[in-house]
Design a protein around this motif. Structure first.
Motif, short mmCIF file in Angstrom:
data_model
loop_
_atom_site.label_atom_id
_atom_site.label_comp_id
_atom_site.label_asym_id
_atom_site.label_seq_id
_atom_site.Cartn_x
_atom_site.Cartn_y
_atom_site.Cartn_z
N PRO A 1 7.82 1.64 7.21
CA PRO A 1 7.64 2.50 6.31
C PRO A 1 9.01 2.95 5.78
O PRO A 1 10.00 3.42 6.27
CB PRO A 1 6.77 3.66 6.75
N GLU A 2 9.14 3.43 4.41
CA GLU A 2 10.13 4.10 3.77
C GLU A 2 9.73 5.68 3.96
O GLU A 2 8.89 6.13 3.49
CB GLU A 2 10.44 3.85 2.30
N PRO A 3 10.68 6.29 4.85
CA PRO A 3 10.42 7.84 4.91
C PRO A 3 10.44 8.72 3.85
O PRO A 3 11.12 8.39 2.82
CB PRO A 3 11.50 8.03 6.11
N VAL A 4 9.60 9.93 3.84
CA VAL A 4 9.50 10.66 2.84
C VAL A 4 9.42 11.93 3.92
O VAL A 4 8.91 12.08 4.81
CB VAL A 4 8.20 10.58 1.91
N ASP A 5 9.94 12.97 3.01
CA ASP A 5 9.70 14.32 3.74
C ASP A 5 8.50 15.18 3.59
O ASP A 5 8.03 15.74 4.67
CB ASP A 5 10.86 15.34 3.16
N LYS A 6 7.71 14.96 2.49
CA LYS A 6 6.28 15.31 2.52
C LYS A 6 5.55 14.48 1.88
O LYS A 6 5.87 13.60 0.96
CB LYS A 6 6.25 16.65 1.43
N ASP A 7 4.36 14.09 2.24
CA ASP A 7 3.03 13.11 1.80
C ASP A 7 2.14 13.69 1.55
O ASP A 7 1.23 14.16 2.66
CB ASP A 7 3.15 12.13 3.05
N PHE A 8 1.38 14.00 0.48
CA PHE A 8 0.27 14.71 0.27
C PHE A 8 -0.82 13.78 -0.37
O PHE A 8 -0.37 12.80 -0.98
CB PHE A 8 0.55 15.91 -0.84
N THR A 9 -1.83 13.90 -0.33
CA THR A 9 -2.90 13.00 -0.77
C THR A 9 -3.89 14.01 -1.70
O THR A 9 -4.37 15.21 -1.21
CB THR A 9 -3.85 12.49 0.31
N GLU B 1 -9.11 4.30 -9.17
CA GLU B 1 -7.89 3.58 -9.00
C GLU B 1 -7.00 4.83 -8.10
O GLU B 1 -7.49 5.96 -7.76
CB GLU B 1 -7.26 3.97 -10.56
N ARG B 2 -6.04 4.20 -7.49
CA ARG B 2 -5.16 4.98 -6.77
C ARG B 2 -3.65 4.64 -7.28
O ARG B 2 -3.15 3.75 -7.75
CB ARG B 2 -5.18 4.68 -5.48
N TYR B 3 -2.77 5.85 -7.55
CA TYR B 3 -1.34 5.61 -7.85
C TYR B 3 -0.65 6.56 -6.65
O TYR B 3 -1.15 7.67 -6.63
CB TYR B 3 -1.21 6.24 -9.17
N ASP B 4 0.49 6.22 -6.38
CA ASP B 4 1.18 7.00 -5.28
C ASP B 4 2.59 7.19 -6.24
O ASP B 4 3.13 6.21 -6.63
CB ASP B 4 1.65 5.98 -4.22
N ILE B 5 2.83 8.31 -6.38
CA ILE B 5 4.17 8.84 -7.00
C ILE B 5 5.13 9.36 -6.03
O ILE B 5 4.68 9.88 -5.12
CB ILE B 5 3.88 9.61 -8.30
N GLU B 6 6.36 9.28 -6.32
CA GLU B 6 7.47 9.87 -5.49
C GLU B 6 8.51 10.68 -6.54
O GLU B 6 8.73 10.18 -7.60
CB GLU B 6 8.22 8.84 -4.69
N PHE B 7 9.03 11.76 -5.80
CA PHE B 7 10.05 12.42 -6.60
C PHE B 7 10.85 13.24 -5.61
O PHE B 7 10.32 13.38 -4.30
CB PHE B 7 9.41 13.31 -7.81
N LYS C 1 10.30 21.86 -0.16
CA LYS C 1 11.57 22.79 0.03
C LYS C 1 12.54 21.77 -1.05
O LYS C 1 12.48 20.62 -1.14
CB LYS C 1 12.22 22.70 1.38
N GLU C 2 13.65 22.58 -1.36
CA GLU C 2 14.73 21.72 -2.22
C GLU C 2 15.41 20.88 -1.62
O GLU C 2 15.75 20.83 -0.28
CB GLU C 2 15.86 22.92 -2.83
N GLY C 3 15.34 19.31 -2.16
CA GLY C 3 15.95 18.22 -1.48
C GLY C 3 15.08 17.45 -1.05
O GLY C 3 15.60 16.23 -0.62
N GLU C 4 14.11 17.87 -0.61
CA GLU C 4 12.93 16.75 -0.19
C GLU C 4 12.36 15.70 -1.00
O GLU C 4 12.35 15.84 -2.29
CB GLU C 4 11.65 17.75 0.31
N LYS C 5 12.35 14.48 -0.37
CA LYS C 5 11.67 13.61 -1.04
C LYS C 5 10.02 13.61 -0.84
O LYS C 5 9.67 13.58 0.28
CB LYS C 5 12.07 12.19 -0.56
N VAL C 6 9.44 13.65 -1.69
CA VAL C 6 7.97 13.83 -1.82
C VAL C 6 7.16 12.82 -2.38
O VAL C 6 7.39 12.39 -3.34
CB VAL C 6 7.63 15.11 -2.95
N ARG C 7 6.16 12.36 -1.70
CA ARG C 7 5.07 11.67 -2.07
C ARG C 7 3.82 12.10 -2.33
O ARG C 7 3.27 12.88 -1.52
CB ARG C 7 4.89 10.19 -1.08
N ILE C 8 3.13 11.73 -3.48
CA ILE C 8 1.66 12.25 -3.78
C ILE C 8 0.86 11.04 -4.03
O ILE C 8 1.06 10.32 -5.00
CB ILE C 8 1.86 13.22 -5.04
N ARG C 9 -0.02 11.14 -3.17
CA ARG C 9 -1.39 9.81 -3.41
C ARG C 9 -2.30 10.46 -3.90
O ARG C 9 -2.89 11.30 -3.69
CB ARG C 9 -1.55 9.46 -1.96
N LEU C 10 -2.54 9.88 -5.25
CA LEU C 10 -3.68 10.00 -6.34
C LEU C 10 -4.67 9.53 -6.20
O LEU C 10 -4.49 7.98 -6.22
CB LEU C 10 -3.09 10.31 -7.70
#
Length: 566
Positions: A193-201, A355-361, A302-311
């Motif tokens: 996996p490509e690491p992220v700091d936060k992973d929300f669904t 449908e599902r979409y994963d977004i990252e920011f 937190k500022e600077g974190e990489k965040v993934r949201i699974r929709l």
């Protein structure tokens, strides 16, 4: 045509509400939502009899959803009270007492076992939406298995080979059972996996209020659901509508609504509305992980974190979502990666049913922001997810307004070598004209002018390359088409080749007048459904099957199981 649903709003006395709130808060984390994987190693897991049993991640302020890990799970279908917000309760059907059910977090390449126990008064199943499982594990009553009767159980066992974001739901009379809450998410983690700091669904859904529905026919009677659920004088019973032509005096038959004399509580005439126009007026409570409006729990970053949201869209309406204040990437659709996705901003991501979409920011703009819906739907304002930076909990949230373009996923990402092209030679070519029609005085949704089970199947042999043209000929209705057991590649839209990343999906949203060409390889023998994932459309005919030559199911149909595949 109004879709025949089962959700009911319950207005409870204050004392009873207090009791139910306490019950909901103590019922296995029923109201938990969103989830943050950043602290998983520090969470306490439940003790289990063996290493093969699931680990339950305990709730915390940052990770309030129930997440089960491991490779052996039990999902119990049962009734439970859903507390959407301080004013709205639902008598829901659930897996393990929550809406959505727990997230199953599993590893690519592992074989998992899921025991479904049925404590509901009707048969149920589990369909693994998007996951390419063996046919006998697909969860389709009367097609791949018998529905699981009340008091009985069924064990699903399969290898999870394709990483990504998926979901599970009942496929027994699914227009009712999914509507009542029988769904959850499953994430297959890749081997590298490509690491992220936060992973929300975030699992999206919609629910009905009673007022406009009941008033359309002059106010509803007792509103008692057939399973003994709660009622009020202003609610109604839609539980028996899908498969009967009439209802009793305490319920409402909405099957002929386009052709009746009904208006809603605001005086709007419903007679000539399409399904697409009517449903947003009926489903006006939008939810995220079983919460709506101000009850939706914030995503803490937190500022600077990489965040993934699974929709994940488990509902019946499309949702146009906007993330303000940040550039983001769409890294996958239906669990499948997008090649070299560019950053976007000021555009809406439309997520259709199924449908599902994963977004990252990257969290690089401190404050409080609202990931929210931008549409004209009455329920749009109730879908707003706060994204809250540490230290900004008490500031006012920010959002953007004004018209914004939709992301065209067929032009998004970078082109690359893919498995199929328009110029390839195909063994099977099939056209699916998707239509809205009348049948015996009722609305029907058709494939090539026919309704299931009279639709012509796609007959294939193992190894065949299959090309399908999907054309939406409905004047106003939208058809998100879902193929079981396979992924397909989208080759063209409205006659123009896909110009972005190779687009691999299992659910494709088709607007009125649109035409898509898709291709897949027949590499998973079985009898597989290909249907509209607006489940009201499926229940009224928009279903066909992909049938492999020589395949025979390994179960015997039980005539007492009351199998209802849609």
């Amino acid at each position: 045509m109004l879709k025949k649903r089962t959700k009911k709003w319950v207005a409870l006395p204050i004392v009873l509400t207090g009791v139910l709130v306490l019950s909901a808060c103590t019922n296995g984390g029923q109201n938990m939502q969103g989830h943050d994987m950043s602290n998983m190693e520090n969470m306490n897991s439940m003790k289990s009899e063996s290493d093969q049993q699931p680990k339950q991640m305990s709730a915390s302020s940052d990770s309030p959803i129930e997440v089960l890990t491991g490779n052996t799970f039990t999902l119990t279908a049962k009734e439970s009270m859903l507390h959407l917000d301080d004013n709205t309760m639902k008598n829901a059907w659930t897996y393990n007492g929550t809406v959505p059910g727990p997230q199953l977090r599993v590893k690519q390449g592992e074989t998992i076992k899921v025991v479904l126990k049925n404590e509901l008064p009707e048969p149920v199943t589990i369909h693994w939406h998007g996951l390419p499982v063996p046919n006998n594990m697909d969860g389709i009553p009367g097609v791949t298995q018998n529905a699981v009767k009340p008091g009985e159980s069924f064990t699903y066992q399969f290898k999870v080979e394709v990483p990504g974001t998926y979901w599970y739901h009942s496929h027994q009379k699914s227009v009712d059972q999914v509507d009542k809450g029988l769904y959850g998410s499953i994430v297959v983690e890749p081997k590298n996996p490509e690491p992220v700091d936060k992973d929300f669904t975030l699992v999206l859904d919609e629910w009905m209020k009673d007022d406009s529905m009941a008033d359309m026919h002059g106010g509803g009677g007792a509103g008692m659901d057939k399973n003994g659920g709660n009622s009020s004088n202003s609610s109604m019973d839609m539980s028996s509508m899908n498969h009967g032509s009439s209802t009793n005096s305490s319920s409402m038959n909405m099957s002929n609504m386009n052709h009746g004399s009904s208006t809603n509580s605001s005086g709007m005439d419903m007679r000539n509305m399409s399904d697409a126009e009517m449903m947003p007026l009926m489903y006006t409570i939008f939810s995220v992980n079983g919460k709506t409006g101000s009850a939706i729990q914030p995503l803490k970053v937190k500022e600077g974190e990489k965040v993934r949201i699974r929709l994940i869209n488990a509902g019946y309406l499309s949702h146009k979502l906007h993330l303000p204040g940040h550039d983001f990437k769409i890294v996958s659709t239906d669990g499948q990666p997008i090649n070299n996705p560019p950053k976007i901003n000021g555009q809406l991501l439309n997520i259709a049913p199924g449908e599902r979409y994963d977004i990252e920011f990257v969290a690089n703009n401190p404050g409080k922001w609202l990931l929210d819906e931008h549409s004209s739907n009455p329920g749009a304002k109730s879908l707003a997810v706060p994204i809250v930076y540490e230290g900004y909990e008490n500031v006012s949230p920010k959002t953007d307004s004004g018209d914004m373009p939709l992301v065209d996923i067929t032009k998004y990402g970078e082109a690359a070598k893919s498995n199929f092209s328009l110029e390839d030679k195909y063994d099977i070519q099939y056209t699916m004209d998707l239509g809205t029609d009348m049948s015996n005085g009722k609305m029907a949704f058709t494939i090539n002018g026919k309704t299931f089970p009279n639709t012509d199947p796609l007959n294939v042999k193992e190894g065949d390359l299959v090309k399908v043209k999907l054309v939406n000929k409905s004047p106003k209705d939208i058809h998100p088409m879902h193929l079981h057991g396979h992924f397909f590649q989208v080759l063209s839209k409205n006659g123009k080749p896909v110009s972005g990343s190779p687009l691999v999906k299992d659910t494709l949203n088709i607007l009125p007048g649109e035409e898509y060409v898709v291709a897949f390889k027949a590499d998973n023998p079985g009898n597989w459904m290909f249907h509209c994932h607006d489940l009201g459309h499926a229940s009224q005919g928009m279903v066909t099957e992909v049938k492999y030559d020589g395949f025979k199911p390994d179960f015997t149909v039980d005539p007492t199981a009351n199998n209802m595949p849609e």
